[in-house]
Design an enzyme around this catalytic site. Structure first.
Site, PDB file in Angstrom:
ATOM      1  N   SER A  30     -23.308   7.763  77.682  1.00 36.70           N
ATOM      2  CA  SER A  30     -22.448   8.644  77.755  1.00 36.70           C
ATOM      3  C   SER A  30     -22.708   9.960  77.306  1.00 36.70           C
ATOM      4  O   SER A  30     -21.451  10.745  77.584  1.00 36.70           O
ATOM      5  CB  SER A  30     -20.672   8.430  77.108  1.00 36.70           C
ATOM      6  OG  SER A  30     -20.299   7.298  78.029  1.00 36.70           O
ATOM      7  N   LYS A  40     -21.872  12.960  80.067  1.00 30.59           N
ATOM      8  CA  LYS A  40     -20.917  13.515  80.375  1.00 30.59           C
ATOM      9  C   LYS A  40     -20.585  15.337  80.063  1.00 30.59           C
ATOM     10  O   LYS A  40     -20.081  16.253  80.282  1.00 30.59           O
ATOM     11  CB  LYS A  40     -19.679  12.787  80.060  1.00 30.59           C
ATOM     12  CG  LYS A  40     -19.327  11.503  80.862  1.00 30.59           C
ATOM     13  CD  LYS A  40     -18.070  11.169  79.286  1.00 30.59           C
ATOM     14  CE  LYS A  40     -18.112   9.143  80.396  1.00 30.59           C
ATOM     15  NZ  LYS A  40     -18.505   8.807  80.057  1.00 30.59           N
ATOM     16  N   SER A  77     -14.090   9.806  76.900  1.00 30.91           N
ATOM     17  CA  SER A  77     -14.978   8.934  77.393  1.00 30.91           C
ATOM     18  C   SER A  77     -14.662   8.892  78.457  1.00 30.91           C
ATOM     19  O   SER A  77     -15.091   7.696  79.167  1.00 30.91           O
ATOM     20  CB  SER A  77     -16.128   8.335  76.426  1.00 30.91           C
ATOM     21  OG  SER A  77     -17.067   8.250  76.944  1.00 30.91           O
TER      22      SER A  77
END
Length: 531
Positions: free
Chosen positions: A165, A168, A367
């Protein structure tokens, strides 16, 4: 007043017992910090008093020498306040532009005021922690001085690894760079294009603009997600104003291309990626984290909208249908309605998302995979790329290249980091954060303000124990897949220097142990000057 004196004595006794109790229960590191603070305070007081006497004599709150110099000055410039004045000195920026010093180094400002950590000092702090057996292979680290943009310490920093993640961060920077922090995503209703009495002219079309935060729940306040209820209010009012009381409803999802289902398949962490959905396709009342997901978020959103129109006195005949093509796949009336929507049919109503800055912050704090994929597609649309996984990956990569970031060997396959085909380096992600901290790029600042705070917010709320050094100091994006643990963010070290870091490890078999190891590394940066 004996009673007052005895109360004071008891109060001081209680204070002393409380303080000694805290001292005995404190850790060695806490005691060392308290001693250092006390010594620093005493030394600072002595220096201040000495400076006052050395700078005198004084008269009415001003040094006499300073008054004489000011009276004799004839300099002009700066802001005027009724007479001649000198140009006011400007303060150094908190973060100097990358690669430059804010001012010439001096004992009072510039790099000498807040010493830089050294590579050797950081190696002493981090390398023992890198030997933790819970970490997999590779183990890559990049620690960068935010003020200069230079890497201070690296360990296989250029090695490509699965980021999970923390990709991102790149998605957020790309979207902000392409669209700006004030951009808002529109959801629109268009038509009817006829007299509202039957035929093609009585169809209205709900056009998805790519806002996954569009909500069917009640909203309050000025700055809230786009509301499907308010869109229904405005649509019903516009229809009644035109004398239309009965319509058919179509919905247009043609903004995106390619497969809607993420390569990981059906999953509680992400809905099918479509430009029309409400509440991220969640089937419960949650607004973040895993949740049961709709199999067809666009159809569910259209059905909810039809129900809201009926509640407002508008007859919606039949079930909502896709407005791009008939079920036969040969075009037909529905295709004509979609074309009318695209070619500028009458706009009945629209709602807009929160600004992109808020969407980026929400994406990073929680997230949020649905927002991440939406922002990657918004970046693709801005670049003229097809708004699918491939086009979004190309568009994000192009924006990062335009920011002169080190992309050698990088591959960005999605916006969320759920795809294991993503491969980037710790050096790249650290430099993404450096750009977000760069005074020359204020539009990227939401990438920093959206980072979770250790022990307090987002995906770091449950990490960093109450007595952990990094608690409240480390701000970082987390990344977790099976066998993948990553952490990238910012920290102010013990000398007050802002550092950015990226830690990545793949092939882990103890996810909790790997998380703790990465958290200890970030805490180590916060706890030392590392010189």
């Amino acid at each position: 007043m004996p009673e007052a004196r005895s109360w004071q004595v008891r109060w001081w006794q209680n204070r002393w017992q409380s303080a000694t109790g805290r001292w005995r229960s404190a850790t060695v590191e806490q005691r060392r910090t308290w001693r250092l603070s006390a010594v620093s305070a005493v030394v600072g007081l002595v220096v201040a008093v000495a400076s006052v006497f050395a700078a005198g004599p004084w008269d009415s709150g001003q040094r006499t020498a300073e008054r004489a110099r000011a009276a004799g000055s004839t300099a002009t410039g700066g802001e005027r306040h009724g007479g001649p004045s000198r140009v006011a000195p400007s303060a150094s920026p908190v973060l100097a532009p990358l690669g430059t010093a804010a001012v010439a180094p001096s004992p009072d400002s510039g790099d000498d005021a807040v010493p830089r950590p050294t590579g050797a000092g950081l190696a002493d702090a981090l390398e023992p922690l890198l030997d933790d057996g819970a970490l997999g292979r590779p183990r890559s680290v990049s620690v960068v001085d935010a003020a200069t943009g230079r890497q201070v310490y690296g360990a296989r920093a250029d090695t490509q690894a699965v980021p999970a993640s923390i990709i991102k961060l790149a998605t957020g920077v790309a979207a902000l760079s392409a669209l700006g922090p004030d951009h808002r995503i529109r959801t629109t209703v268009v038509g009817p294009d006829g007299d509202g009495k039957g035929g093609d002219g009585d169809r209205i079309v709900l056009v998805g603009g790519g806002d996954p935060t569009l909500t069917a729940h009640p909203v309050k306040g000025a700055d809230h997600p786009a509301s499907l209820r308010r869109l229904a209010d405005r649509t019903a009012a516009a229809l009644r104003k035109s004398g239309t009381e009965s319509v058919r409803l179509g919905y247009d999802t043609s903004l995106y291309s390619g497969p809607a289902l993420h390569p990981i398949g059906p999953n509680e962490n992400i809905s099918p990626v479509t430009p029309l959905m409400i509440d991220e396709g969640r089937l419960d009342d949650s607004d973040h984290g895993p949740a049961p997901r709709s199999e067809d978020p666009a159809a569910d959103a259209a059905r909810a909208f039809a129900s809201m129109l009926r509640d407002r006195g508008i007859e919606v005949r039949g079930e909502p249908r896709p407005a791009k093509a008939a079920k036969t796949g040969k075009g037909g009336k529905a295709g004509k309605a979609a074309k009318a929507a695209k070619d500028g049919a009458k706009e009945l109503a629209t709602v807009r998302s929160q600004p992109l800055s808020a969407l980026v912050e929400r994406m990073l704090t929680n997230s949020d995979n649905d927002i991440a994929e939406a922002l990657a597609r918004q970046t693709a649309i801005a670049a003229g790329e097809p708004a699918g996984f491939d086009g979004a990956g190309r568009a994000v990569t192009a924006r990062l290249r335009a920011l002169r970031l080190p992309l050698s060997g990088a591959r960005i396959a999605d916006g969320s980091g759920l795809d294991r085909a993503d491969h980037v380096s710790a050096a790249l992600l650290a430099q993404v954060l450096v750009r977000a901290a760069d005074p020359d790029h204020p539009e990227l600042r939401p990438v920093l303000t959206g980072l979770p705070v250790a022990g307090f917010t987002g995906t770091l709320r449950g990490r960093y124990a109450r007595d952990a050094v990094g608690r409240g100091v480390v701000r970082a994006k987390t990344g977790t897949l099976t066998g993948v643990n990553t952490l990238a963010g910012t920290v102010v070290d013990a000398d007050g220097r802002l550092l950015v870091f990226a830690f990545m490890t793949n092939g882990t078999t103890d996810p909790q142990g790997a998380q703790r190891a990465l958290d200890r590394m970030a805490s180590a940066l916060a706890n030392c000057g590392c010189r």
